[in-house]
Scaffold this active site. Structure first.
Site, PDB file in Angstrom:
ATOM      1  N   HIS A 135       0.871  -1.171   0.000  1.00 39.06           N
ATOM      2  CA  HIS A 135       0.000   0.000   0.000  1.00 39.06           C
ATOM      3  C   HIS A 135       0.916   1.233   0.000  1.00 39.06           C
ATOM      4  O   HIS A 135       2.022   1.181   0.536  1.00 39.06           O
ATOM      5  CB  HIS A 135      -0.811  -0.065   1.304  1.00 39.06           C
ATOM      6  N   ASP A 212       2.855  -4.814   8.057  1.00 42.87           N
ATOM      7  CA  ASP A 212       1.634  -4.018   7.963  1.00 42.87           C
ATOM      8  C   ASP A 212       0.468  -5.001   8.072  1.00 42.87           C
ATOM      9  O   ASP A 212       0.158  -5.722   7.128  1.00 42.87           O
ATOM     10  CB  ASP A 212       1.644  -3.285   6.607  1.00 42.87           C
ATOM     11  N   GLN A 215      -4.709  -5.537   6.946  1.00 42.37           N
ATOM     12  CA  GLN A 215      -5.709  -6.426   6.347  1.00 42.37           C
ATOM     13  C   GLN A 215      -5.743  -7.807   6.993  1.00 42.37           C
ATOM     14  O   GLN A 215      -6.420  -8.695   6.496  1.00 42.37           O
ATOM     15  CB  GLN A 215      -5.457  -6.575   4.837  1.00 42.37           C
ATOM     16  N   LYS A 238     -10.526  -1.152  10.535  1.00 47.61           N
ATOM     17  CA  LYS A 238     -10.652  -2.362   9.705  1.00 47.61           C
ATOM     18  C   LYS A 238     -10.894  -3.578  10.602  1.00 47.61           C
ATOM     19  O   LYS A 238     -10.816  -4.713  10.166  1.00 47.61           O
ATOM     20  CB  LYS A 238      -9.381  -2.568   8.872  1.00 47.61           C
ATOM     21  N   CYS A 378      -4.716   2.304  -3.634  1.00 52.00           N
ATOM     22  CA  CYS A 378      -3.462   2.849  -3.070  1.00 52.00           C
ATOM     23  C   CYS A 378      -2.298   1.890  -3.325  1.00 52.00           C
ATOM     24  O   CYS A 378      -1.406   1.748  -2.480  1.00 52.00           O
ATOM     25  CB  CYS A 378      -3.585   3.146  -1.579  1.00 52.00           C
TER      26      CYS A 378
HETATM   27  N1  PMP Z   1      -1.927  -0.875   4.577  1.00 46.58           N
HETATM   28  C1  PMP Z   1      -2.878  -1.633   4.041  1.00 46.58           C
HETATM   29  C2  PMP Z   1      -2.539  -3.014   3.567  1.00 46.58           C
HETATM   30  C3  PMP Z   1      -4.162  -1.139   3.927  1.00 46.58           C
HETATM   31  O1  PMP Z   1      -5.126  -1.889   3.391  1.00 46.58           O
HETATM   32  C4  PMP Z   1      -4.455   0.162   4.393  1.00 46.58           C
HETATM   33  C5  PMP Z   1      -5.827   0.754   4.259  1.00 46.58           C
HETATM   34  N2  PMP Z   1      -6.426   0.535   3.020  1.00 46.58           N
HETATM   35  C6  PMP Z   1      -3.427   0.900   4.954  1.00 46.58           C
HETATM   36  C7  PMP Z   1      -2.176   0.346   5.032  1.00 46.58           C
HETATM   37  C8  PMP Z   1      -3.663   2.272   5.495  1.00 46.58           C
HETATM   38  O2  PMP Z   1      -4.515   2.200   6.608  1.00 46.58           O
HETATM   39  P1  PMP Z   1      -5.059   3.511   7.297  1.00 46.58           P
HETATM   40  O3  PMP Z   1      -5.662   4.330   6.214  1.00 46.58           O
HETATM   41  O4  PMP Z   1      -6.068   3.012   8.269  1.00 46.58           O
HETATM   42  O5  PMP Z   1      -3.926   4.191   7.946  1.00 46.58           O
END
Ligand code: PMP
Length: 593
Positions: A135, A212, A215, A238, A378
């Site tokens: 991401h 990270d 997910q 999430k 993203c």
């Molecule tokens: N890493 C991953 C794998 C994600 O799916 C997301 C959110 N789509 C993020 C980072 C960023 O998370 P946040 O917007 O809650 O900071």
């Protein structure tokens, strides 16, 4: 209040899905008159009553600023915040709560490590390994850290199935590797990465590993000690919890050695104008008043999840994944992106035959009450690697059921059938909007003429027509119809110079001053998304063939609000629309404005 630790129960009875669903008030809502089918859980999960009530009770009965109060209310709020940290530590199986830092979310957790650990530890020639599945929030902070230190980013490639190429990873590892940052689960493809192996290999060359877990945490049990993760980050929203709260787990020895991330109240031990010493963990990394209600809500979400049990969650979500994969695979012209052997409950796809833009899929599903996500998620480098701009993604949570997946499959089938029955309408259908060019072949010399005396007059005509359409589904259809009738822009004009950045779909615009005119602006534009083509048709009706000064005098944002576009287009799409307007205005300003 004594912290209660409820060990994750081993479920002995099957998941009572009806009871789970009944705990989510939002699932009873209707969208465009249809029951909500919420399939965008990878973006954010919904919150059960237990979380909503915990946050609301906190606000109604317990709120006070923490740590500093001499009064009972503040002491209670402090205890609730401390308790939330203990719940998190237990959930992650951290060695102690002080290793769990509250953040705004995954993004802030990664930024904290990249800024703080990076500043103290990276040197020229060092290497950071990321993966092609990351991401942007696990890419950009590392680019900054690498740039500041003169370090270098290496990337683990991904194969056709969406799995990381571990052999390539091994080849990238070296004594220069200082840190490996990868996601536990890919938000774009659902791949579950072999992070235990990735961490072990990183440690073998003396590097650290940041995972990270955005997910993963809601979909399987996490044990940071068993994984031997150095850092592990996730977001509350999430995980059936509130937004604005997340966690950075870090091993004590690492966090202690890192400089603070932000300066302010609560993170200090002693401040003089000459020198500041810092508080112990975790406060050292929590400057300022934290999101107390968020932490309370997060703890409630974790306890709720533990009450269901990951054994149930995994079994149920894998069933949803299997069913969704099977139903979507049956659809002609649909191509699933991401075929990893170990996948989380998430399906990404594109429609290739006939080609239908993901944006159009998302907006048409919305009209059926089905929420999915479309775009690059993203993960632009991953999309580039796959040679596509975006996917449509349905992602599941514990409250989803097979009926919702059937509705999704049927709605996508209807979108495909609709496009197949109007092949000409989805492809080239040269029917210029403006009078003068009607019937003429469309090429670079046939820009549309003015549709009315001025942009304001054109706007009145459009608004009048839209006023006759009672609801958004009908207005949406009107825009789609306009999109279908918009002539295709000649390929020769789809150049880099004519590319309009800032739009989610690919947009090209060729704008110019009409030859031999006194500042009349005209333009052709095109997009791979039908809805955007519809918006382009509206813009042409407003602007093309109009005088530069009249263009500059027209208040487009106010007009879009009047049409209801503000309410129904996502922020990215509105920004894309405004980027096109901006381009037209720039040309108008350069020529006679
Ligand atoms: N890493 C991953 C794998 C994600 O799916 C997301 C959110 N789509 C993020 C980072 C960023 O998370 P946040 O917007 O809650 O900071």
């Amino acid at each position: 209040m004594t912290p209660r630790f409820s060990p994750t129960p081993v479920p002995s009875v099957p998941l009572d899905l009806g009871a789970v669903r009944a705990q989510f008030p939002i699932l009873e809502t209707r969208v465009h008159g249809r029951p909500l089918a919420y399939l965008d859980n990878a973006a954010s999960t919904q919150q059960p009553r237990q979380v909503i009530h915990a946050v609301s009770d906190y606000h109604q009965q317990y709120h006070a600023n923490i740590h500093r109060g001499t009064y009972q209310l503040s002491r209670n709020a402090t205890r609730m915040h401390d308790y939330a940290r203990e719940v998190v530590a237990h959930f992650l199986h951290a060695a102690e709560p002080a290793e769990c830092i509250f953040t705004r979310g995954t993004t802030e957790g990664i930024n904290l490590v990249a800024a703080s650990w990076g500043r103290a530890n990276l040197a020229p020639g060092d290497e950071i390994i990321l993966s092609a599945l990351e991401h942007h929030s696990n890419i950009v902070p590392w680019q900054w850290a690498a740039e500041a230190a003169g370090a270098r980013i290496r990337v683990i490639p991904v194969d056709e199935a969406g799995e990381l190429q571990i052999d390539e990873y091994r080849r990238l590892l070296s004594p220069r590797t200082r840190l490996v940052a990868v996601n536990h689960v890919s938000n774009a493809l659902g791949t579950i990465n072999p992070i235990r192996e990735i961490i072990d290999e990183a440690h073998a060359v003396g590097a650290l590993a940041l995972i990270d877990g955005a997910q993963w945490v809601a979909h399987g049990a996490t044990d940071v000690q068993a994984l031997d993760a150095d850092f592990y980050v996730f977001s509350g929203h999430k995980l059936y919890g509130p937004t604005g709260i997340g966690v950075l787990y870090g091993k004590r020895s690492l966090l202690e050695a890192m400089p603070p991330y932000q300066g302010g109240g609560d993170m200090i031990e002693q401040v003089t104008f000459e020198r500041t010493t810092y508080a112990q963990l975790p406060n050292k990394f929590e400057a300022g008043t934290p999101h107390i209600a968020g932490a309370v809500g997060l703890a409630a979400a974790i306890e709720w999840l533990q009450g269901i049990g990951f054994e149930h969650i995994v079994a149920h979500e894998q069933r949803l994944l299997q069913h969704a994969t099977q139903r979507l695979c049956e659809l002609p012209g649909l191509e699933i992106k991401g075929r990893a052997r170990h996948k989380s409950a998430l399906v990404s796809w594109i429609l290739v035959d006939p080609p239908i833009g993901t944006l159009d899929i998302g907006m048409q599903l919305d009209l059926c009450g089905i929420c999915i996500r479309t775009g690059h998620h993203c993960c632009q480098p991953l999309m580039d690697r796959m040679g596509i701009a975006s996917t449509a993604r349905a992602s599941f949570g514990v409250y989803n059921d097979l009926d919702e997946i059937d509705r999704l499959a049927e709605a996508v089938a209807a979108i495909i059938a609709g496009a197949q029955s109007h092949p000409a309408r989805t492809q080239d259908a040269p029917r210029p909007l403006a009078e003068g060019s009607r019937g003429a072949p469309v090429n670079a010399d046939h820009y549309p003429l003015a549709s009315a005396a001025s942009p304001a007059a054109a706007a009145e005509e459009i608004a009048e027509l839209f006023g006759l359409l009672p609801d958004w589904p009908m207005r949406h259809q009107q825009i789609m119809d306009l999109g279908e009738r918009l002539p295709r822009m000649p390929d020769a004009l789809k150049t880099e110079a004519n590319f309009v950045p800032g739009c989610q779909s690919r947009v090209y615009m060729a704008a110019r001053v009409r030859p031999d005119s006194n500042g009349v602006i005209e333009f052709l534009a095109d997009s791979d998304a039908k809805i955007v083509r519809g918006l382009i048709a509206l813009l042409q009706q407003l602007y093309s063939g109009q005088d530069a000064q009249a263009i500059l005098a027209f208040d487009a944002p106010a007009f879009f609000t009047r049409l209801g576009l503000d309410e129904h287009l996502s922020m990215t799409r509105r920004n894309g629309l405004l980027a096109m307007v901006e381009r037209i205005r720039r040309i108008a300003a350069q020529h006679g404005g």
